[in-house]
Structure formats: C-alpha cells, structure tokens
Design a protein around this motif. Structure first.
Motif, short mmCIF file in Angstrom:
data_model
loop_
_atom_site.label_atom_id
_atom_site.label_comp_id
_atom_site.label_asym_id
_atom_site.label_seq_id
_atom_site.Cartn_x
_atom_site.Cartn_y
_atom_site.Cartn_z
N ASN A 15 -5.45 -4.03 3.94
CA ASN A 15 -6.01 -4.99 3.00
C ASN A 15 -6.29 -6.35 3.63
O ASN A 15 -6.70 -7.28 2.94
CB ASN A 15 -5.05 -5.17 1.82
N SER A 16 -6.07 -6.47 4.95
CA SER A 16 -6.29 -7.71 5.69
C SER A 16 -5.63 -8.90 4.99
O SER A 16 -6.27 -9.89 4.61
CB SER A 16 -7.78 -7.99 5.90
N SER A 17 -4.31 -8.79 4.83
CA SER A 17 -3.55 -9.88 4.22
C SER A 17 -2.22 -10.04 4.95
O SER A 17 -1.75 -9.14 5.64
CB SER A 17 -3.30 -9.60 2.74
N ASN B 285 0.07 1.17 8.70
CA ASN B 285 -0.84 0.15 8.19
C ASN B 285 -0.25 -1.26 8.16
O ASN B 285 -0.85 -2.16 7.56
CB ASN B 285 -1.33 0.51 6.77
N ASP C 160 -0.78 -6.78 6.64
CA ASP C 160 -1.22 -5.55 5.97
C ASP C 160 -2.63 -5.25 6.45
O ASP C 160 -3.60 -5.86 5.98
CB ASP C 160 -1.15 -5.74 4.46
N GLY D 93 0.80 -1.22 0.00
CA GLY D 93 0.00 0.00 0.00
C GLY D 93 0.83 1.26 0.00
O GLY D 93 2.03 1.26 -0.21
N ALA E 202 -4.99 -13.16 1.61
CA ALA E 202 -6.04 -12.59 2.44
C ALA E 202 -6.34 -13.45 3.66
O ALA E 202 -6.29 -14.68 3.61
CB ALA E 202 -7.32 -12.42 1.61
#
Length: 380
Positions: free
Chosen positions: A281-283, A262, A278, A13, A225
């Motif tokens: 982005n929930s990964s 983040n 992350d 990101g 994810a």
C-alpha cells in the motif's frame, strides 16, 4: 504527526499467513507493552556472559584475532552485519568487518550437527563494511558505511569473485532487504538526515543496472502514504543522493532492514525507532517508538514465528524481540561488554540457532570482537 512515547505493532494487509500462523493483523493497532516475552525472563549470565531464557544455551564460535575452529581463517575485527545460508545439510554464517581499508566479509561453514567445518574470507580490501542483506539467489550484499560507500555482491561459499554494484548508489550504506514480490531492494542510509531507498534492477535479479529511488514524504511523518522518486545521479558525483530530490523524507540514522510478507522493517538509531513500510500500500508506520526496554536500535531479523529480533547498539547490550501480539521483551543480554554493540543477528535455515556478535567484546576495541551462537526451543 509525531508520536513519541508511543509503541505499537503495525503490519498491514493479508500478510499474517506468511508468519507461520502468527497473526500480525490482530496487533495492527494494539499498544505493545514491555513484559516477559514468550520464553520467560532472562536467567543469570552463563560462563560466556550470556543471560538467556530458561532452556537456551550459548557458545562462542569465533573471536577476533583467533583461528575459527580448526580452519586457517583468523576471525576479522569488528564483526558486524550477518546472515545465514543453507549449505546442503549444514549452513554458512557470513559476517561483515566494520573497519576501514581492510573491511570485507568472513564466513563460517557448519555441518549438520552444528560443528564448525571451515572458515574463510569472501571479500577484502573494502571500507567499513557495516550491514547488508541476503538475497534469495544466495548472495550476500555487503555495504560500506562511508561517504560514497558502495554495495558489494559476494558469494557466501567464497568461490565467485565479489562484484561491486555502483548502480545501487554511492552513499553511506547500512543495510539492504530484498523484496521478491516487487523485484526491488530496499536500503537504509546511516546519517542523521539519511534517505530510505529502493533499487529496481533493469533485468531481475541482475543488480548491475537499474533505477535508484528515494522515499518521498514529510519530514515529521510517522504514518500514512508515501511515494518514491528517482535519484538523478546515483554516483553522487556533485551532490549527495539524499539531497538530489525535493521532498525526500529524512530518517535519523538508518540501520537494520528486513523484508517479509509485503512489509519492510527498518530501524533508525538516532530516534530509537523501528519502522514498517507496507510495500503493498506504499505507506509507513511505527512498530517501535519508545525508550525501554529496547535502546539503540540497530540490526534486525525475523524468526519463523514472526517475532522480530532487534539488536542494541548501546543500552544494556541486548537483543529484544517484538512479538506479533505486541510484547516487547529482552531475549539475550551480553554482560561485561559495556563498550560494545550487538550486531549481525541471523537465524540458521532451520530456525533453531541464532547467531550474532558483540562487535568490540569486553575490551571495547575492534580487535576484541566475539561471535556467538544461541540454541534452544525457538518458536516455529
């Protein structure tokens, strides 16, 4: 998919600007290489056993069983996780004590010139206080690394009474990291099949009540994810928190944890990995997945430059750094402390001094701990 013997830096990101101009984005899929770091090779050990790069110096600020400076405080056994807090023109370094029954936290206050002003106790009577995490509202979350251990919110100035935070779960706590962007706290669990948790307070930033969740993902997943699901009984009354939710992702011995821009980095000592979550982005991804030069990954912190500093529990007793451009290199080695581990790395608020401990020192006993300060031209 398992990716053993593969090493990479992975931060996602638009976070690079938060790292003092260091572009983690350019290193997103780069293969990191063991090499001399930005400070060059380590020099021969000094009188205190510290092998440091050129132009860096070290000193011992505390020894277990001895008075700290001119204070009345006798430094605690087995110094472990730590953090620094600004204190006017000076700062405070807090340090956990990883012993049973007496545990707790000690603190050292420094003046603007780095002199020791005072030392004192901020928490006592707790059990095996291992790591923890600093909060933006200037408290230290001290974690008990025992079955059904708890989190204690403490005052680095030692003026307010500690508060136990049972809503954050009862499990073998290791470290915490506060995510102010999402108003949540990430936590690691130091068992071979431990969970990775987040706690979201009902009323930020009051940690007295809220929702405890555990990460959901495949057991062998190293990238991609992930999701979260609420833990039904944070008190672990009849079942351990890590077993209460189907599909929770196990991590092999969760250790250090640090959040910035983040991303939450955390370490797992059982498989010698540094992970990156992350949050935007929930990964997840792997930041480090190798056997050399960093062995026995443990506590982790970050410099203003964006360099990650990872302490070793084992190996050759080093703190290694991982740079944004994908270099992994030793920064300091502690010679003659073969039966110890390196703990509690933390930078002073101005980024010019690094504090850490050798938990069992040269004796290999919890009564032999050393706490050090390293000063030098750290990258901004």
């Amino acid at each position: 998919m398992e990716r053993r013997n593969f090493l990479r830096v992975a931060v996602v990101g638009s976070t690079a600007a938060a790292f003092g101009g260091a572009s983690w984005l350019s290193a997103f899929s780069a293969s990191a290489k063991p090499a001399d770091g930005p400070y060059g090779p380590l020099q021969p050990p000094d009188a205190n056993g510290l092998a440091l790069p050129k132009d860096f110096t070290g000193r011992i600020i505390a020894k277990t069983g001895e008075k700290v400076g001119n204070s009345a405080y006798t430094w605690h056994p087995a110094p472990d996780g730590g953090a620094c807090f600004a204190d006017g023109d000076g700062w405070i370094y807090v340090s956990n004590s990883e012993v049973s029954s007496t545990g707790g936290v000690g603190a050292v206050r420094f003046g603007a010139d780095g002199s020791i002003v005072d030392a004192y106790r901020t928490l006592e009577g707790t059990d095996v206080n291992c790591a923890g995490g600093a909060t933006p509202w200037n408290t230290w979350l001290s974690c008990e690394e025992v079955d059904k251990g708890e989190v204690y919110e403490t005052d680095p100035w030692g003026k307010k009474e500690p508060i136990v935070r049972p809503a954050m779960g009862k499990f073998k706590h290791e470290a915490c990291a506060v995510d102010t962007d999402r108003k949540t706290v990430y936590m690691t669990e130091d068992v071979p099949d431990g969970g990775f948790y987040r706690f979201t307070p009902s009323a930020w930033p009051d940690l007295g009540a809220g929702k405890l969740e555990i990460m959901i993902g495949a057991a062998d997943q190293t990238s991609g994810a992930v999701t979260w699901k609420e833990v039904p009984d944070p008190s672990a009354g009849s079942e351990a928190t890590r077993y209460q939710v189907d599909g929770s992702k196990p991590f092999n011995g969760g250790e250090g944890c640090y959040y910035a821009a983040n991303t939450c980095w955390f370490t797992t000592k059982g498989d010698n990995r540094v992970w990156a979550y992350d949050a935007a982005n929930s990964s997840i991804s792997l930041t480090y997945d190798e056997s050399d030069p960093l062995k026995g990954v443990d506590n982790v912190t970050r410099a203003g430059s964006g360099d990650l500093f990872v302490a070793e529990d084992g190996g050759n007793l080093e703190i290694c750094l991982i740079t944004p451009d994908g270099v992994v290199a030793p920064f300091v080695r502690v010679d003659g402390h073969d039966e110890s581990e390196i703990t509690g790395p933390a930078f002073s608020p101005d980024g010019k001094r690094l504090y850490f401990s050798s938990q069992r020192g040269t004796s290999g006993s919890s009564s032999g701990g050393y706490t050090f300060e390293v000063t030098g031209p750290f990258r901004a």
